[in-house]
Scaffold this active site. Sequence first.
Site, short mmCIF file in Angstrom:
data_model
loop_
_atom_site.label_atom_id
_atom_site.label_comp_id
_atom_site.label_asym_id
_atom_site.label_seq_id
_atom_site.Cartn_x
_atom_site.Cartn_y
_atom_site.Cartn_z
N ASP A 258 71.13 -24.31 21.06
CA ASP A 258 71.32 -23.12 20.66
C ASP A 258 72.89 -22.73 19.91
OD1 ASP A 258 73.33 -22.87 22.72
OD2 ASP A 258 71.82 -21.29 24.13
N LYS B 91 83.56 -25.31 32.77
CA LYS B 91 82.24 -24.95 33.24
C LYS B 91 82.76 -26.97 34.06
CE LYS B 91 79.40 -23.07 32.08
NZ LYS B 91 79.07 -21.66 32.92
N ARG C 166 81.30 -13.70 37.48
CA ARG C 166 82.23 -14.76 37.50
C ARG C 166 83.02 -14.70 38.60
NH1 ARG C 166 79.25 -19.15 34.75
NH2 ARG C 166 78.23 -18.17 33.08
#
Length: 347
Positions: free
Chosen positions: A109, A37, A208
């Site tokens: 999360d 990322k 992606r």
Amino acid sequence: MPILDKSNAKDVERYETFMRNSPFRSITQDPNWAHVKDDWGNEQVYVERDGEIVAAMSLLIRKVPGGFSLLYAPRGPICDLHDQKLVEELIQEAEVLVKKHKAFALKMDPEQLYTDELDKLYRDAGYMVRNEGAGKEDLIQPRYNMIVKLTDEDEDSLMLKFRSRTRSKIRSSARKGVEVSYSRSDEYLKKFFEIHEEMSVRNQISIRSYDYFVKMREAFDDLRIYIAKHEDDYLAGAVTINYNGKLYYLYAGSSNTKRNLNPSYLMNYEMMKWGLEIGAEQYDLGGVFVLDSEQDGLYNFKNSFCQVDGVTEFIGEIDKVYKPFIYNMFVKVVPKIQKLKKKLQKK
């Protein structure tokens, strides 16, 4: 210093060791996930007691208009969420990053199970908790994951965890000559991506870029690219990673050719067999948003492997809000705009 100094090799190694061996570990909390990322910023924060790290959180940082940012701990923090004092201490250590990046919120999360008690614990403490009633557009990652537990299983007992029709499809696929193999080579990665693209066109979904998968392969040595083939036809492909005993079925696709041979069923079984070989504790098929086999084909497929283990329900998103106005814009207004854009694109 509780903020990881990435120039200090000893501290980085200590942090990585903790993250990769914690019972609460998650692949997206590994420091190497920041390489995948790389369009986000990243920071790492931790708490230590008696010289040992006891809690940690790898943060991705996304800038938003106005100079503010969101701090996001994907599937974090890495500690027992029931120990709220420890979580609070970890968040307090991150305060310097909140100021540094002008964060409007810190979003967590974790891969920890939903309970009414845990939900109430964080709501009562003033966090914004998003789980029951939240739709697909409201959450970054699904709350429901389909996870097959592998501990103490062998190939035969594993098969008995599947739906009977799924067992038949696996055996039929192998009997009809579908072959499954794996590699980390460029050839396999390119073939996987071709199949993945073909699937995206068929299902009208975005995917992606090829470079994203290259970065993922660079970041994780224990990544495998699986391909299912019949004669000269490539039928299905998948990317899976063994993260120290947790296997993640991350990305996959099937071609439009010979779909009646059910290659994805056999391929998943072969990946689970890899888990058995290495003594992995679980195989995570990934998330679903709808628990309805008639409405959602993805759920129906994944659920067919989880007839014994069932659906794993995570706690959802737990947000520490610093700037309520900007946060409300982010969680209420932005999703509505995104929904409108999708509707217009379909017309």
